[in-house]
Design a protein around this motif. Structure first.
Motif, PDB file in Angstrom:
ATOM      1  N   SER A  81     -14.258 -16.422 -34.164  1.00 61.47           N
ATOM      2  CA  SER A  81     -13.870 -16.166 -35.480  1.00 61.47           C
ATOM      3  C   SER A  81     -14.474 -16.780 -36.613  1.00 61.47           C
ATOM      4  O   SER A  81     -15.557 -16.821 -37.894  1.00 61.47           O
ATOM      5  CB  SER A  81     -12.816 -15.074 -35.762  1.00 61.47           C
ATOM      6  N   LEU A  82     -13.875 -18.458 -36.090  1.00 62.64           N
ATOM      7  CA  LEU A  82     -13.805 -19.403 -37.590  1.00 62.64           C
ATOM      8  C   LEU A  82     -15.737 -20.065 -37.444  1.00 62.64           C
ATOM      9  O   LEU A  82     -15.848 -20.220 -38.664  1.00 62.64           O
ATOM     10  CB  LEU A  82     -13.306 -20.615 -37.274  1.00 62.64           C
ATOM     11  N   THR A  83     -16.043 -19.905 -36.570  1.00 62.48           N
ATOM     12  CA  THR A  83     -17.500 -20.422 -36.581  1.00 62.48           C
ATOM     13  C   THR A  83     -19.003 -19.144 -36.479  1.00 62.48           C
ATOM     14  O   THR A  83     -19.440 -19.440 -37.420  1.00 62.48           O
ATOM     15  CB  THR A  83     -18.109 -20.036 -35.283  1.00 62.48           C
ATOM     16  N   MET A  84     -18.402 -17.578 -36.521  1.00 65.11           N
ATOM     17  CA  MET A  84     -19.031 -16.202 -37.122  1.00 65.11           C
ATOM     18  C   MET A  84     -18.992 -17.152 -38.313  1.00 65.11           C
ATOM     19  O   MET A  84     -20.173 -16.331 -39.424  1.00 65.11           O
ATOM     20  CB  MET A  84     -18.123 -15.496 -36.623  1.00 65.11           C
ATOM     21  N   ALA A  85     -17.647 -16.868 -39.347  1.00 70.61           N
ATOM     22  CA  ALA A  85     -17.861 -16.710 -40.761  1.00 70.61           C
ATOM     23  C   ALA A  85     -18.544 -18.368 -41.076  1.00 70.61           C
ATOM     24  O   ALA A  85     -19.068 -17.867 -42.372  1.00 70.61           O
ATOM     25  CB  ALA A  85     -15.507 -16.896 -40.913  1.00 70.61           C
ATOM     26  N   LEU A  86     -18.477 -19.282 -40.861  1.00 68.51           N
ATOM     27  CA  LEU A  86     -19.271 -20.534 -41.037  1.00 68.51           C
ATOM     28  C   LEU A  86     -20.827 -20.208 -40.974  1.00 68.51           C
ATOM     29  O   LEU A  86     -21.602 -20.314 -41.898  1.00 68.51           O
ATOM     30  CB  LEU A  86     -18.706 -21.681 -40.063  1.00 68.51           C
ATOM     31  N   ALA A  87     -20.894 -19.243 -39.856  1.00 66.95           N
ATOM     32  CA  ALA A  87     -21.998 -18.428 -39.842  1.00 66.95           C
ATOM     33  C   ALA A  87     -22.628 -18.507 -40.810  1.00 66.95           C
ATOM     34  O   ALA A  87     -23.716 -18.083 -41.605  1.00 66.95           O
ATOM     35  CB  ALA A  87     -23.127 -18.336 -38.831  1.00 66.95           C
ATOM     36  N   VAL A  88     -21.475 -16.988 -41.375  1.00 65.90           N
ATOM     37  CA  VAL A  88     -22.107 -16.583 -42.248  1.00 65.90           C
ATOM     38  C   VAL A  88     -22.436 -16.712 -44.244  1.00 65.90           C
ATOM     39  O   VAL A  88     -23.325 -16.632 -44.797  1.00 65.90           O
ATOM     40  CB  VAL A  88     -21.501 -15.004 -42.515  1.00 65.90           C
TER      41      VAL A  88
END
Lengths: 211, 101
Positions: A64-71
């Motif tokens: 979820s952290l990497t997803m948030a950083l991707a966004v």
């Protein structure tokens, strides 16, 4: 464009609320049955491995952290960071499914899969014979809830692959990153479902008293 | 142009750290027998984790009031679903298990 972004986000939330109802029904049914057979449930939880559950929770939270950083990277137009974070998200998502697979394999080996008569057995010191039937109900809940969650993870990996291909083609930037944001909402939602599955299926029953 | 502001990386990392700490907390607290509070503690921690993910990772914090209201309404609706279902089951005297309250 701002209004389009808001509409897309809002629409995704409408979809996610139907998902909340979908999982909510299962959580409700699970709660009813667990309160009907508290001792039987406590007995079944001896066959769950909380270490697997905890590891998977940690893996999903990192994803979820990497997803948030991707966004965030898409929003800022950082193409390389966006692609890297999407790959990380997919790796962690796949790691979750691999761990889940090992766990299912353990249930299979321990004959705790009531869907298959040849892979169900309820005996030994940890399995009081009077709970033989109720234990099957609760294992069915376990497999359906984690199974539907795993299915959502597989769908999520498909979405992430699509987003990654679009990112490689340079589709996203500060003026347009709505698909990344909306896919992120889906990914985080699947994470939230697991946040509730983990304590309910692995932790609460592990100590004896229920309700 | 999006109306969403950019959240600093530090915020995301801090939220992630809190979520991880809460995961370990719930894992270790579960090994202490708190009686009926086992369920309460586990679900309160899960609810805190959920709120953090929704508020920060899912950007509801910076969404417009309509989306905020809608997200809240969705969870409120599910609360009605669960409360009425459980209220029905738990108020029946013929249920096995017996002592619900």
């Amino acid at each position: 464009m701002g209004q389009q972004f808001d509409s897309a986000t809002f629409g995704m939330w409408v979809f996610l609320l139907t998902e909340i109802m979908f999982f909510g029904g299962m959580f409700g049914a699970y709660t009813v049955y667990r309160s009907m057979y508290p001792e039987a449930f406590a007995a079944t939880s001896n066959f769950m491995n909380p270490a697997f559950g905890a590891a998977n929770t940690a893996v999903l939270i990192v994803s979820s952290l990497t997803m948030a950083l991707a966004v965030r990277a898409a929003h800022l137009g950082h193409q390389k960071v966006l692609q890297m974070m999407l790959v990380f998200t997919m790796i962690f998502g796949a790691a979750f499914l691999v761990i889940k697979g090992f766990e299912y394999h353990e249930h299979w080996e321990q004959l705790k899969v009531p869907l298959f008569a040849s892979h169900w057995a309820w005996d030994g010191p940890l399995a009081p014979p009077q709970y033989a039937h109720q234990a099957q109900i609760l294992f069915i809940f376990y497999f359906f809830m984690t199974g539907f969650h795993a299915l959502h993870m597989v769908v999520g990996l498909g979405i992430m692959t699509t987003i990654f291909v679009m990112a490689r083609r340079g589709k996203f930037g500060p003026s347009y990153y709505t698909p990344v944001e909306v896919s992120g909402l889906y990914w985080h939602f699947v994470d939230i479902v697991w946040i509730f599955l983990f304590p309910l299926l692995y932790l609460i029953g592990h100590t004896k008293q229920l309700f | 142009m999006s109306t969403q502001p950019v959240t600093p990386v530090r915020t995301y990392v801090v939220i992630w750290a809190i979520l991880t700490i809460l995961t370990f907390t719930t894992f270790y607290v579960a090994q202490i027998d708190l009686g009926p509070f086992n369920v309460v503690v586990a679900l309160v921690i899960a609810a805190i984790k959920m709120s953090l993910v929704i508020w920060f990772f899912m950007h509801v914090r910076t969404d417009n009031p309509l989306t905020k209201l809608f997200v809240f309404a969705g969870f409120f609706w599910m609360a009605i679903l669960l409360a009425l279902t459980l209220g029905d089951y738990f108020s029946r005297t013929w249920m096995p298990g017996g002592k619900f309250w």
